[in-house]
Write a protein that holds these residues in place. Structure first.
Motif, short mmCIF file in Angstrom:
data_model
loop_
_atom_site.label_atom_id
_atom_site.label_comp_id
_atom_site.label_asym_id
_atom_site.label_seq_id
_atom_site.Cartn_x
_atom_site.Cartn_y
_atom_site.Cartn_z
N LYS A 1 0.82 -1.21 0.00
CA LYS A 1 0.00 0.00 0.00
C LYS A 1 0.86 1.26 0.00
O LYS A 1 1.99 1.21 0.48
N GLY A 2 0.29 2.35 -0.45
CA GLY A 2 0.97 3.64 -0.38
C GLY A 2 0.82 4.26 1.01
O GLY A 2 -0.07 3.89 1.77
N GLY A 3 1.72 5.17 1.31
CA GLY A 3 1.60 5.97 2.53
C GLY A 3 1.84 5.24 3.84
O GLY A 3 1.50 5.74 4.91
N VAL A 4 2.45 4.05 3.79
CA VAL A 4 2.67 3.30 5.03
C VAL A 4 4.03 3.63 5.67
O VAL A 4 4.33 3.18 6.77
N GLU B 1 6.99 -3.18 10.80
CA GLU B 1 5.65 -2.70 11.11
C GLU B 1 5.78 -1.24 11.53
O GLU B 1 6.36 -0.94 12.56
N ASN B 2 5.28 -0.35 10.68
CA ASN B 2 5.40 1.08 10.96
C ASN B 2 4.07 1.62 11.47
O ASN B 2 3.03 1.04 11.23
N MET B 3 4.15 2.74 12.18
CA MET B 3 2.98 3.37 12.82
C MET B 3 2.32 2.34 13.73
O MET B 3 1.10 2.24 13.81
N ARG C 1 9.29 -2.89 15.05
CA ARG C 1 8.09 -2.06 15.01
C ARG C 1 8.49 -0.62 15.30
O ARG C 1 9.27 -0.38 16.21
N VAL C 2 7.93 0.32 14.55
CA VAL C 2 8.21 1.74 14.79
C VAL C 2 6.89 2.40 15.19
O VAL C 2 5.92 2.34 14.44
N PRO C 3 6.85 3.02 16.37
CA PRO C 3 5.59 3.64 16.80
C PRO C 3 5.22 4.84 15.93
O PRO C 3 6.06 5.41 15.24
N LEU C 4 3.94 5.19 16.00
CA LEU C 4 3.45 6.41 15.35
C LEU C 4 3.79 7.56 16.27
O LEU C 4 3.33 7.59 17.41
N ASN C 5 4.59 8.49 15.79
CA ASN C 5 4.98 9.61 16.62
C ASN C 5 5.22 10.82 15.72
O ASN C 5 5.95 10.72 14.74
N ALA D 1 7.12 13.11 15.89
CA ALA D 1 8.55 13.42 15.71
C ALA D 1 9.10 12.78 14.44
O ALA D 1 10.00 13.32 13.80
N VAL D 2 8.53 11.62 14.06
CA VAL D 2 9.00 10.93 12.85
C VAL D 2 8.65 11.76 11.62
O VAL D 2 9.47 11.97 10.73
N ARG D 3 7.41 12.26 11.61
CA ARG D 3 6.98 13.07 10.46
C ARG D 3 7.75 14.39 10.40
O ARG D 3 8.21 14.81 9.34
#
Ligand SMILES: Nc1ncnc2c1ncn2[C@@H]1O[C@H](COP(=O)(O)OP(=O)(O)OP(=O)(O)O)[C@@H](O)[C@H]1O
Ligand SMILES: [Mg+2]
Length: 385
Positions: free
Chosen positions: A109-112, A268-270, A332-336, A338-340
């Motif tokens: 998928k896109g945007g992951v 596994e991101n976000m 796994r990378v959490p949704l944060n 700071a990443v964006r």
């Protein structure tokens, strides 16, 4: 004179007790000892690993020092850790011959978070001392220039090869450097194929241990072209917890299997939402956070700061997918936010906030990825007895 001082054979015998956990053999028979000198009780050893990103490097060094110090007559021990990423198992490549491993970062998928994962893994690998490049093959939305904080046309060599633009220790090439900004381009299949071929053949990549290729969304032209143009060491699959069980992920796995590109692992991101905060006057305190998903236990640090992950989308999806297909979850990378923010500013979170849970996750994933590459490479190399 009695031989009360250790000899070179004693040194090697001692080092034979150290087993590489991934390769399952001792570091002497693996050929990792490139120097073992003994002189007047001074032992000088060089251990050459298969990747500078080896997660057990420090442990192995300490173990070697302990074993060597225990030898009779040894007064001083020097253990140097070096690394050489091997890439000799495939026939020499015509395109980008100095690149040891080309690794696609892809998803269904896109945007992951493919581009985000690509730049952070690249920076994390470079931080270990590896020579790293990023090739942006997303012709539809090249994000690497922004995420690496790079703009402007690349220089060319006398042979008219493009010189990669370098920042944060990573060599990069992107169509974004070559096209006028904000000008949409309509790409047809054969053009994508040609561009990927040029980015491998007409860019002066030089000697690199890892070239990560940021793929466009989907399982289309670019993925197939890349796999047809050069032999890939493998692919890293990025998903979010929601995307894990979708049709698209299955399609991506099937596509790589079809073109015989091994999947090195899944990121596994976000994965979970990171909550951070600080409680004034409450250092090193156990605390309970009440969330819509139940209670979470955490502890504040010496300054009262805390960090916890809320598994908004549940967990375990990537694990079961990986198990089903026989490849590992690299992390796994959490949704944060700071990443964006790091991506938007051109300073990946791995560098901008090196102590954050996200930066640590990327460093761990980079180590596991390098390990997987070394294991695959080793399986096709001869063993020294
Ligand atoms: N772990 C994360 N936490 C917070 N934001 C994230 C995280 N990972 C990615 N993002 C943000 O989500 C957006 C999409 O990420 P990114 O561009 O890396 O995805 P992509 O898979 O490359 O997308 P595309 O398919 O469009 O190429 C970006 O704004 C990025 O900054
Ligand atoms: Mg992208």
């Amino acid at each position: 004179m009695t031989a009360l001082t250790a000899t070179k054979t004693d040194v090697l015998d001692a080092l034979r007790q150290i087993i590489d956990p991934d390769l399952g053999r001792d570091i002497v028979s693996l050929g990792f000892i490139t120097k073992s000198a003994v002189c007047d009780g001074l032992v000088d050893v060089v251990i050459n690993l298969t990747t500078p990103a080896c997660p057990v490097k420090d442990k192995m060094k300490a173990e070697a020092e302990r074993l060597l110090r225990a030898l009779p007559g040894v007064t001083s021990v020097k253990v140097e850790m070096t690394a050489e990423v091997k890439g000799g198992s495939r026939p020499a490549r015509q395109l980008a011959p100095g690149v040891r491993h080309i690794i696609a970062v892809s998803s269904g998928k896109g945007g992951v978070g493919k581009s985000t994962v690509t730049v952070n893994l690249a920076v994390a690998l470079a931080q270990t001392g590896a020579r790293v490049g990023v090739m942006d093959s997303d012709v539809y939305g090249p994000d690497i220039p922004m995420m690496m904080g790079l703009v402007g046309q690349p220089e060319t060599t006398a042979e008219r090869q493009l010189i990669p633009k370098v920042r944060h220790g990573v060599s990069t090439m992107s169509i974004g450097y070559l096209l006028p900004e904000d000008k949409p381009v309509v790409w047809r299949g054969p053009m994508v194929h040609k561009l990927i071929e040029q980015f491998l053949g007409d860019v002066a990549w030089g000697e690199l241990d890892y070239l990560l290729v940021d793929m466009p969304p989907g399982t289309g032209d670019a993925q197939l072209s890349l796999a047809q143009i050069v032999p890939l060491t493998g692919a890293v699959l990025v998903t979010t917890p929601q995307a894990v069980s979708t049709f698209d992920v299955g399609k991506a796995i099937g596509m790589f299997q079809q073109v015989q590109v091994p999947i090195l692992g899944i990121v596994e991101n976000m994965a979970g939402y990171a909550i951070e905060g600080r409680v004034e006057g409450a250092p090193s305190r156990a605390m309970t956070l009440r969330t819509g998903l139940g209670e979470i236990q955490t502890t504040t640090d010496a300054e009262g700061r805390f960090h916890a992950i809320v598994d908004v989308f549940g967990r375990g999806g990537a694990e079961s997918l990986a198990k089903r297909h026989g490849f590992p979850v690299l992390g796994r990378v959490p949704l944060n936010p700071a990443v964006r923010l790091g991506g938007d500013a051109g300073d990946p979170v791995t560098l901008a906030e090196p102590d954050s849970a996200e930066a640590r996750a990327f460093a761990e994933i980079a180590g596991r990825l390098a390990q997987r590459v070394a294991i695959r490479e080793h399986a096709s190399l001869p063993i020294l007895e």
